[in-house]
Design a protein around this motif. Sequence first.
Motif, short mmCIF file in Angstrom:
data_model
loop_
_atom_site.label_atom_id
_atom_site.label_comp_id
_atom_site.label_asym_id
_atom_site.label_seq_id
_atom_site.Cartn_x
_atom_site.Cartn_y
_atom_site.Cartn_z
N GLY A 76 -52.57 121.14 8.43
CA GLY A 76 -52.16 120.23 9.50
C GLY A 76 -51.86 118.84 8.97
N VAL A 77 -52.67 118.37 8.04
CA VAL A 77 -52.43 117.04 7.45
C VAL A 77 -51.12 117.04 6.67
CG1 VAL A 77 -53.32 115.31 5.84
CG2 VAL A 77 -54.91 116.54 7.35
N LEU A 78 -50.86 118.12 5.93
CA LEU A 78 -49.60 118.20 5.18
C LEU A 78 -48.40 118.13 6.10
CD1 LEU A 78 -50.39 120.94 2.48
CD2 LEU A 78 -50.66 118.46 2.32
N HIS A 79 -48.44 118.85 7.21
CA HIS A 79 -47.32 118.81 8.17
C HIS A 79 -47.18 117.41 8.79
CE1 HIS A 79 -45.49 122.72 8.38
NE2 HIS A 79 -46.63 123.35 8.63
N TYR A 80 -48.30 116.79 9.12
CA TYR A 80 -48.26 115.46 9.72
C TYR A 80 -47.61 114.46 8.78
CZ TYR A 80 -50.16 110.97 11.39
OH TYR A 80 -50.31 109.66 11.81
N VAL A 189 -58.65 114.24 -0.99
CA VAL A 189 -58.33 114.11 0.44
C VAL A 189 -57.76 112.72 0.72
CG1 VAL A 189 -60.70 113.39 1.00
CG2 VAL A 189 -59.28 114.43 2.76
N PRO A 190 -56.71 112.64 1.52
CA PRO A 190 -55.99 111.35 1.66
C PRO A 190 -56.82 110.24 2.31
CG PRO A 190 -54.58 113.16 2.36
CD PRO A 190 -55.95 113.73 2.18
N HIS A 191 -56.71 109.05 1.73
CA HIS A 191 -57.19 107.83 2.39
C HIS A 191 -56.01 106.93 2.75
CE1 HIS A 191 -57.04 106.47 -1.89
NE2 HIS A 191 -56.66 105.32 -1.34
N THR A 192 -54.80 107.47 2.55
CA THR A 192 -53.58 106.78 2.95
C THR A 192 -52.68 107.79 3.67
OG1 THR A 192 -52.34 107.30 0.94
CG2 THR A 192 -53.67 105.28 0.93
N SER A 193 -51.65 107.29 4.36
CA SER A 193 -50.64 108.17 4.95
C SER A 193 -49.30 107.48 4.83
CB SER A 193 -50.97 108.48 6.42
OG SER A 193 -50.82 107.33 7.22
N PRO A 194 -48.20 108.24 4.90
CA PRO A 194 -46.87 107.63 4.71
C PRO A 194 -46.34 106.91 5.95
CG PRO A 194 -46.68 110.00 5.00
CD PRO A 194 -48.14 109.71 4.94
N GLY A 195 -47.16 106.73 6.95
CA GLY A 195 -46.72 106.02 8.14
C GLY A 195 -47.84 105.96 9.16
#
Length: 269
Positions: A76-80, A189-195
């Motif tokens: 789900g995180v990958l799709h987001y 596990v991500p602590h950032t996101s692309p938006g």
Amino acid sequence: MTQTLFFAHANGFPSATYGKLFASLAPDYQVRHLPQHGHDPRFPVNDNWSNLVDELIHHLEQGDEPVWGVGHSLGGVLHYHAALLRPELYRGVAMLDSPVLTLADKVVIRAAKRFGFIDRITPAGRTLGRREEFVDLAEARDYFAAKTLFRRFDPDCLDAYVQHGLQPAGERLRLRFDAATEISIYRSVPHTSPGRPQQLQVPLALVRGRHSRVVLPHHAHLVRRVPRGEYLTLPGGHMFPLERPQDTAALLKQLFARWSEKPSLEQSA
């Protein structure tokens, strides 16, 4: 008309484990998926999963139409993240017990990486030293059936995990999902996101297992900032797509049918 759904699995659970969910989505949806994320040497696991997002986008680009993106946990995180980067590849995204992280969540994860306690706040610590080999399928099924994580699995999903989650290794059977890769995914596990959530240009649903300890009520706040964001629940815990695959499929069908009836953001602008 059959529409395309691209499914992305949870860490450690090859896509074939979800066969009953896929069957329940047919014939309305053609389900595409990768057998295993994180195992292509062209896209090695890296911090914040950016290479895994690139891997997903690479395969989405092979299609000839936008997809419904459905992902469980990791997936789900990958799709987001992919939808934030490439919204034209999507009709909408459904995250199955995948958190949209708040600022506080990200601060904790970043500190955990920096100060070396990430294994305590992710399943990485429990994965270290886990049993990887079995004599036969019967022994493996008995072993997993006794584990808390698998205890509420639909019997067909448990059988699918044992059948597709193991591969021959000499005279024994070994876990198909590489343990070092699984641990690396947890530790990065991500602590950032692309938006930001409000920048997402496609509909988003976060579906939480009612008794999940991964997605928590406070994660709903950011989903509500998405222009077409929804927060839904189903009975079960973090593994609800494998505990209640048919209920999960029914919810997804209802969700996508409802989204299809609404005009896009561009049309309504």
